[in-house]
Design a protein around this motif. Structure first.
Motif, PDB file in Angstrom:
ATOM      1  N   GLN A   6      28.189  48.607  46.025  1.00 58.38           N
ATOM      2  CA  GLN A   6      28.060  47.192  45.698  1.00 58.38           C
ATOM      3  C   GLN A   6      27.458  46.409  46.866  1.00 58.38           C
ATOM      4  O   GLN A   6      27.560  45.186  46.930  1.00 58.38           O
ATOM      5  CB  GLN A   6      29.436  46.612  45.319  1.00 58.38           C
ATOM      6  CG  GLN A   6      30.041  47.236  44.075  1.00 58.38           C
ATOM      7  CD  GLN A   6      31.294  46.507  43.609  1.00 58.38           C
ATOM      8  OE1 GLN A   6      31.353  45.277  43.602  1.00 58.38           O
ATOM      9  NE2 GLN A   6      32.296  47.264  43.197  1.00 58.38           N
TER      10      GLN A   6
ATOM     11  N   GLN B  62      28.330  46.480  50.003  1.00 57.96           N
ATOM     12  CA  GLN B  62      29.339  45.942  50.918  1.00 57.96           C
ATOM     13  C   GLN B  62      29.896  47.016  51.863  1.00 57.96           C
ATOM     14  O   GLN B  62      31.060  46.931  52.274  1.00 57.96           O
ATOM     15  CB  GLN B  62      30.481  45.319  50.112  1.00 57.96           C
ATOM     16  CG  GLN B  62      30.086  44.086  49.331  1.00 57.96           C
ATOM     17  CD  GLN B  62      29.721  42.923  50.240  1.00 57.96           C
ATOM     18  OE1 GLN B  62      30.287  42.753  51.313  1.00 57.96           O
ATOM     19  NE2 GLN B  62      28.742  42.133  49.825  1.00 57.96           N
TER      20      GLN B  62
ATOM     21  N   ARG C  29      42.335  49.641  47.563  1.00 58.28           N
ATOM     22  CA  ARG C  29      41.935  48.823  46.425  1.00 58.28           C
ATOM     23  C   ARG C  29      42.177  47.341  46.730  1.00 58.28           C
ATOM     24  O   ARG C  29      41.389  46.476  46.346  1.00 58.28           O
ATOM     25  CB  ARG C  29      42.715  49.239  45.176  1.00 58.28           C
ATOM     26  CG  ARG C  29      42.165  48.642  43.880  1.00 58.28           C
ATOM     27  CD  ARG C  29      42.908  49.157  42.659  1.00 58.28           C
ATOM     28  NE  ARG C  29      42.195  48.800  41.447  1.00 58.28           N
ATOM     29  CZ  ARG C  29      42.265  47.617  40.856  1.00 58.28           C
ATOM     30  NH1 ARG C  29      43.006  46.653  41.394  1.00 58.28           N
ATOM     31  NH2 ARG C  29      41.573  47.381  39.751  1.00 58.28           N
TER      32      ARG C  29
ATOM     33  N   GLU D 265      39.563  44.147  46.725  1.00 60.77           N
ATOM     34  CA  GLU D 265      39.790  42.838  46.088  1.00 60.77           C
ATOM     35  C   GLU D 265      39.569  41.715  47.093  1.00 60.77           C
ATOM     36  O   GLU D 265      38.958  40.687  46.770  1.00 60.77           O
ATOM     37  CB  GLU D 265      41.205  42.784  45.525  1.00 60.77           C
ATOM     38  CG  GLU D 265      41.409  43.644  44.288  1.00 60.77           C
ATOM     39  CD  GLU D 265      42.799  43.496  43.704  1.00 60.77           C
ATOM     40  OE1 GLU D 265      42.905  43.245  42.478  1.00 60.77           O
ATOM     41  OE2 GLU D 265      43.777  43.629  44.461  1.00 60.77           O
TER      42      GLU D 265
ATOM     43  N   GLY E  49      36.113  40.784  47.490  1.00 61.05           N
ATOM     44  CA  GLY E  49      35.479  40.205  46.312  1.00 61.05           C
ATOM     45  C   GLY E  49      34.641  41.189  45.512  1.00 61.05           C
ATOM     46  O   GLY E  49      33.713  40.772  44.794  1.00 61.05           O
ATOM     47  N   LEU E  50      34.954  42.478  45.610  1.00 63.67           N
ATOM     48  CA  LEU E  50      34.188  43.468  44.862  1.00 63.67           C
ATOM     49  C   LEU E  50      34.528  43.419  43.377  1.00 63.67           C
ATOM     50  O   LEU E  50      35.615  42.973  42.986  1.00 63.67           O
ATOM     51  CB  LEU E  50      34.478  44.875  45.399  1.00 63.67           C
ATOM     52  CG  LEU E  50      34.146  45.150  46.863  1.00 63.67           C
ATOM     53  CD1 LEU E  50      34.358  46.624  47.185  1.00 63.67           C
ATOM     54  CD2 LEU E  50      32.724  44.740  47.186  1.00 63.67           C
ATOM     55  N   ASN E  51      33.605  43.872  42.556  1.00 66.14           N
ATOM     56  CA  ASN E  51      33.876  44.044  41.132  1.00 66.14           C
ATOM     57  C   ASN E  51      34.829  45.225  41.005  1.00 66.14           C
ATOM     58  O   ASN E  51      34.454  46.362  41.312  1.00 66.14           O
ATOM     59  CB  ASN E  51      32.566  44.324  40.387  1.00 66.14           C
ATOM     60  CG  ASN E  51      32.780  44.500  38.895  1.00 66.14           C
ATOM     61  OD1 ASN E  51      33.537  45.355  38.454  1.00 66.14           O
ATOM     62  ND2 ASN E  51      32.081  43.710  38.106  1.00 66.14           N
ATOM     63  N   MET E  52      36.059  44.966  40.567  1.00 67.69           N
ATOM     64  CA  MET E  52      37.079  46.002  40.623  1.00 67.69           C
ATOM     65  C   MET E  52      36.887  47.091  39.571  1.00 67.69           C
ATOM     66  O   MET E  52      37.271  48.242  39.797  1.00 67.69           O
ATOM     67  CB  MET E  52      38.467  45.374  40.496  1.00 67.69           C
ATOM     68  CG  MET E  52      38.809  44.437  41.666  1.00 67.69           C
ATOM     69  SD  MET E  52      38.466  45.185  43.301  1.00 67.69           S
ATOM     70  CE  MET E  52      39.587  46.579  43.293  1.00 67.69           C
ATOM     71  N   GLU E  53      36.300  46.769  38.454  1.00 73.38           N
ATOM     72  CA  GLU E  53      36.019  47.814  37.466  1.00 73.38           C
ATOM     73  C   GLU E  53      35.006  48.806  38.030  1.00 73.38           C
ATOM     74  O   GLU E  53      35.169  50.022  37.904  1.00 73.38           O
ATOM     75  CB  GLU E  53      35.495  47.195  36.173  1.00 73.38           C
ATOM     76  CG  GLU E  53      36.555  46.441  35.370  1.00 73.38           C
ATOM     77  CD  GLU E  53      36.018  45.978  34.030  1.00 73.38           C
ATOM     78  OE1 GLU E  53      34.852  46.321  33.693  1.00 73.38           O
ATOM     79  OE2 GLU E  53      36.763  45.284  33.312  1.00 73.38           O
ATOM     80  N   ASP E  54      33.978  48.286  38.673  1.00 76.69           N
ATOM     81  CA  ASP E  54      32.971  49.159  39.277  1.00 76.69           C
ATOM     82  C   ASP E  54      33.568  49.928  40.447  1.00 76.69           C
ATOM     83  O   ASP E  54      33.245  51.112  40.656  1.00 76.69           O
ATOM     84  CB  ASP E  54      31.777  48.332  39.761  1.00 76.69           C
ATOM     85  CG  ASP E  54      30.945  47.777  38.613  1.00 76.69           C
ATOM     86  OD1 ASP E  54      31.117  48.250  37.471  1.00 76.69           O
ATOM     87  OD2 ASP E  54      30.131  46.870  38.857  1.00 76.69           O
ATOM     88  N   TYR E  55      34.434  49.280  41.216  1.00 79.36           N
ATOM     89  CA  TYR E  55      35.080  49.953  42.346  1.00 79.36           C
ATOM     90  C   TYR E  55      35.929  51.124  41.851  1.00 79.36           C
ATOM     91  O   TYR E  55      35.822  52.247  42.368  1.00 79.36           O
ATOM     92  CB  TYR E  55      35.948  48.958  43.114  1.00 79.36           C
ATOM     93  CG  TYR E  55      36.777  49.610  44.194  1.00 79.36           C
ATOM     94  CD1 TYR E  55      36.257  49.831  45.461  1.00 79.36           C
ATOM     95  CD2 TYR E  55      38.090  50.020  43.941  1.00 79.36           C
ATOM     96  CE1 TYR E  55      37.020  50.447  46.450  1.00 79.36           C
ATOM     97  CE2 TYR E  55      38.864  50.628  44.920  1.00 79.36           C
ATOM     98  CZ  TYR E  55      38.325  50.846  46.169  1.00 79.36           C
ATOM     99  OH  TYR E  55      39.070  51.460  47.140  1.00 79.36           O
TER     100      TYR E  55
END
Length: 219
Positions: free
Chosen positions: A121, A123, A150, A154, A157-163
């Motif tokens: 992502q 990051q 995890r 969060e 600010g990562l997209n958690m579904e993608d993570y």
């Protein structure tokens, strides 16, 4: 005086952990294989085309590659020194980070997977910094704690579904193991291990790293 004291403290800490690192060997019985040539064409020395380049000074600049374990205390002690050097040699040296989680560290692979998931992502460096700044919170634990990483994702600010999808994907683990294999092939046995323009550095103290960079830049 504060700057001098801080530098002296960092130097002393790095010397101590170098001794620890010398006793820390990554035992992996499998024999390393040579990197796929198709993934090294145009890559920086001791790196692949998909390696994480934190400082890009161009293909003609010296390249410092660090194989690291985010849970490794020696790597954690080197982190502030490396950050100082990145500032000092900004625009003059390429700096590349590669994974080398040690099997004796319960959360080393979880940390590497978190970093690679963050990289997908855009990051990677944010997670790289977060992992080292919080190492004392999660390092040297007796049980795996993927939830901690995890939570870091969060916070960033990562997209958690993608993570979550990236952490669970076999390809992400294979990406980490690819670095481990390359590190072993190049001669890394513990962490941190540094390569300068493809040559493994034998360090006895932090001054050796600075001296090596100064020498190659003076050529």
């Amino acid at each position: 005086m504060k700057t001098f004291a801080r530098a002296t403290y960092i130097t002393g800490a790095v010397v101590i952990v170098l001794v620890i690192a010398a006793l820390t060997v990554a035992f992996r019985p499998d024999r390393p294989t040579a990197p796929d040539p198709s993934q090294t064409v145009g890559a920086l020395p001791a790196a692949r085309s998909n390696s994480h380049v934190l400082d890009d000074a161009g293909p003609d600049a010296p390249t410092l590659v660090e194989f690291l374990d985010f849970e490794c205390e020696a790597c954690g002690a080197f982190y502030p020194l490396v950050e100082q050097l990145r500032g000092k040699y900004a625009g003059k040296v390429n700096y590349v980070v590669r994974y080398f989680p040690l099997p004796g560290h319960v959360n080393a692979m979880n940390a590497a997977l978190a970093a690679e998931a963050a990289a997908q992502q855009g990051q990677f460096e944010s997670m790289y910094r977060q992992l080292f700044k919080t190492q004392k919170q999660w390092g040297e634990q007796q049980v795996p704690d993927p939830g901690q990483f995890r939570a870091f994702a969060e916070d960033l600010g990562l997209n958690m579904e993608d993570y979550d999808r990236a952490v669970a994907a076999p390809a992400t683990g294979e990406r980490v193991e690819q670095d481990v294999n390359d590190g072993k092939y190049l001669g890394a046995t513990g962490t941190p291990t540094f390569f300068l323009d493809g040559k493994k550095l034998e360090l006895t103290g932090p001054a050796d790293l600075t001296a090596a960079l100064d020498a190659v830049l003076a050529r």
